[in-house]
Write an enzyme that holds these catalytic residues in place. Structure first.
Site, PDB file in Angstrom:
ATOM      1  CG  ASP A  92      17.522 -36.758 -15.296  1.00 21.55           C
ATOM      2  OD1 ASP A  92      16.876 -37.599 -15.913  1.00 21.55           O
ATOM      3  OD2 ASP A  92      17.924 -35.684 -15.822  1.00 21.55           O
ATOM      4  CB  SER A  93      16.468 -31.791 -14.624  1.00 21.88           C
ATOM      5  OG  SER A  93      16.392 -32.459 -15.884  1.00 21.88           O
ATOM      6  N   GLY A  94      14.230 -34.184 -13.752  1.00 22.80           N
ATOM      7  CA  GLY A  94      12.842 -34.530 -13.479  1.00 22.80           C
ATOM      8  C   GLY A  94      11.926 -34.580 -14.676  1.00 22.80           C
ATOM      9  N   GLY A  95      12.194 -33.797 -15.709  1.00 19.09           N
ATOM     10  CA  GLY A  95      11.276 -33.756 -16.855  1.00 19.09           C
ATOM     11  C   GLY A  95      11.149 -35.088 -17.557  1.00 19.09           C
ATOM     12  CG  PHE A  96      13.798 -38.940 -19.193  1.00 15.87           C
ATOM     13  CD1 PHE A  96      13.851 -40.122 -18.468  1.00 15.87           C
ATOM     14  CD2 PHE A  96      13.848 -39.013 -20.576  1.00 15.87           C
ATOM     15  CE1 PHE A  96      13.968 -41.359 -19.108  1.00 15.87           C
ATOM     16  CE2 PHE A  96      13.972 -40.242 -21.229  1.00 15.87           C
ATOM     17  CZ  PHE A  96      14.026 -41.405 -20.492  1.00 15.87           C
ATOM     18  CG  ASP A 146      16.099 -32.625 -20.542  1.00 14.02           C
ATOM     19  OD1 ASP A 146      16.570 -33.448 -21.328  1.00 14.02           O
ATOM     20  OD2 ASP A 146      15.708 -32.920 -19.394  1.00 14.02           O
ATOM     21  CD  GLN A 189      16.748 -33.842 -25.394  1.00 15.47           C
ATOM     22  OE1 GLN A 189      16.533 -34.714 -26.256  1.00 15.47           O
ATOM     23  NE2 GLN A 189      16.825 -34.154 -24.101  1.00 15.47           N
ATOM     24  N   GLY A 216      18.105 -37.481 -25.208  1.00 19.48           N
ATOM     25  CA  GLY A 216      17.236 -37.849 -26.321  1.00 19.48           C
ATOM     26  C   GLY A 216      17.599 -39.139 -27.022  1.00 19.48           C
ATOM     27  CG  ASP A 266      22.223 -42.718 -16.385  1.00 18.14           C
ATOM     28  OD1 ASP A 266      22.266 -41.873 -17.303  1.00 18.14           O
ATOM     29  OD2 ASP A 266      21.188 -43.353 -16.070  1.00 18.14           O
ATOM     30  CB  CYS A 309      32.419 -64.329  -9.001  1.00 18.06           C
ATOM     31  SG  CYS A 309      31.231 -63.846 -10.260  1.00 18.06           S
TER      32      CYS A 309
END
Ligand SMILES: CCCSCc1cc(N)cc2c(=O)[nH]c(N)nc12
Length: 372
Positions: A92-96, A146, A189, A216, A266, A309
């Site tokens: 992932d790009s980091g902004g989130f 993003d 988005q 989003g 994911d 199991c």
């Protein structure tokens, strides 16, 4: 092989099955991607993650840029070598993560500045820096930088945020450059607004990406609203490229998303809940810490072939969770990831056989039986 490709192999309604071929291996779709945030899928050896059937795992630009830094990982041979995982990795790009984890965040047209949640050090992330970090890590699938607005948010805020993300998508594309063997995914988005999502999809299509994520969502809107958005959002994206729904989800979320045309997902849920004693099974959820299990000689799931199991009773799993033994999180994480991969394999086979509706009906019928 030096190129990447996406091949659709069968469809059943809106559900699709196919494969993404990369130089580091093939990803069977629909695919579930375990999250390995800080260069590890928590409580799992990489060999164990591969044994569950995972073809790809996720890493996080935000966490790895802070510790141990992308430059150090690059000097040590890249993320695959560093974490001993030789299959594909998506980052992932980091902004989130900045917006959900960091302190003192400042968002401008250029990018975001923030203070590390680890040691308070100051950092900046921009589309260009995010592409550079993901290149240093050696990610096979790179995500655009993003901004994901927290819901609920008013329409103007969602529109403004989406348009910023589209400008950042162009900058991400320009900074990524031409890298045969590596893929760059755009992120749609637009919140729960169909027209804004259409505008976002058109902007991404005009820029051109190797895959497209539905961003989003899974930010507190609830399953009904998410499914409502998935009635139209996947179809707004190019049909011949992979569609990735970010951050999803519970097993029934996943079945509903695949039904609506999603190819990749994911979520931290199977690993995170495994560490807290929550087991996901074909008959529903089991809280192994509940006292009712302390004398139960049965496995978690009679029909499951995972090591937990096959070799351990509910009584044992209950005991090691109560005793806070390390093996507890290992065994339940392995079980949950194994179950998620079995669910994906079942859907891939059902779509290929034109039997997805029957698969979905059986999925829900088993969970309705209760008595787990
Ligand atoms: C390792 C975690 C990957 S998914 C994180 C995530 C999760 C959710 N729910 C949404 C978004 C989003 O809109 N944009 C981005 N970059 N990431 C998102």
């Amino acid at each position: 092989m030096t190129k990447t490709s996406f091949t659709l192999q069968a469809t059943d309604g809106l559900a699709r099955t196919g494969r993404i071929d990369t130089p580091r291996g093939t990803i069977r779709t629909p695919a579930f991607m375990p999250v390995g945030t800080a260069a590890t899928v928590k409580a799992m050896m990489p060999e164990s993650v591969a044994a569950t059937g995972a073809d790809i795992l996720l890493g996080n630009t935000y966490h790895l840029m802070l510790r141990p830094t992308a430059e150090r990982i690059d000097r040590l041979g890249g993320l695959h070598r560093f974490m001993n995982w030789d299959k594909p990795i998506l980052t992932d790009s980091g902004g989130f993560q900045v917006m959900s984890l960091a302190d003192l965040r400042k968002l401008t047209e250029k990018g975001v500045t923030f203070k590390s949640h680890i040691d308070g050090s100051k950092h900046e992330l921009t589309p260009e820096r995010s592409m550079d970090i993901q290149r240093l890590l050696g990610s096979d699938i790179v995500m655009c930088f993003d901004e994901c607005p927290a819901l609920p948010a008013d329409r103007d805020r969602i529109a403004e945020s989406m348009r910023l993300s589209m400008r950042w998508a162009q900058r991400s594309r320009d900074a990524f450059g031409d890298r045969p063997g590596y893929m760059l995914f755009g992120i749609q988005q637009g919140g729960l607004e169909e027209d804004l999502r259409a505008e976002s999809a058109e902007a991404l299509r005009a820029i051109g990406f190797d895959g497209y994520a539905v961003g989003g969502l899974a930010v507190g809107e609830g399953q009904e609203a998410m499914f409502g958005c998935l009635e139209y959002a996947p179809g707004q994206l190019p049909e011949d490229k992979p569609r990735y729904l970010m951050g999803v989800g519970k097993p029934d979320d996943i079945v509903g998303a695949v039904k609506r045309g999603i190819d990749m997902m994911d979520c931290v849920l199977p690993s995170r809940s495994g560490r807290t004693g929550q087991a996901w099974t074909r008959r529903g959820q089991v809280n192994i810490k509940n006292a009712r299990h302390q004398d139960d000689p049965r496995p978690l799931d009679e029909d499951c072939t995972c090591p937990a199991c096959r070799n351990y009773s509910r009584a044992y799993l209950h005991h090691v969770f109560r005793a806070q033994e390390m093996i507890s999180g290992m065994l339940l994480t392995w079980h949950n990831l194994h179950y998620y991969q079995e669910l994906m394999q079942g859907m891939r086979e059902a779509i290929a056989a034109g039997q997805f509706a029957a698969f979905e009906a059986d999925f829900h019928a088993l969970r309705a039986e209760g008595d787990i």
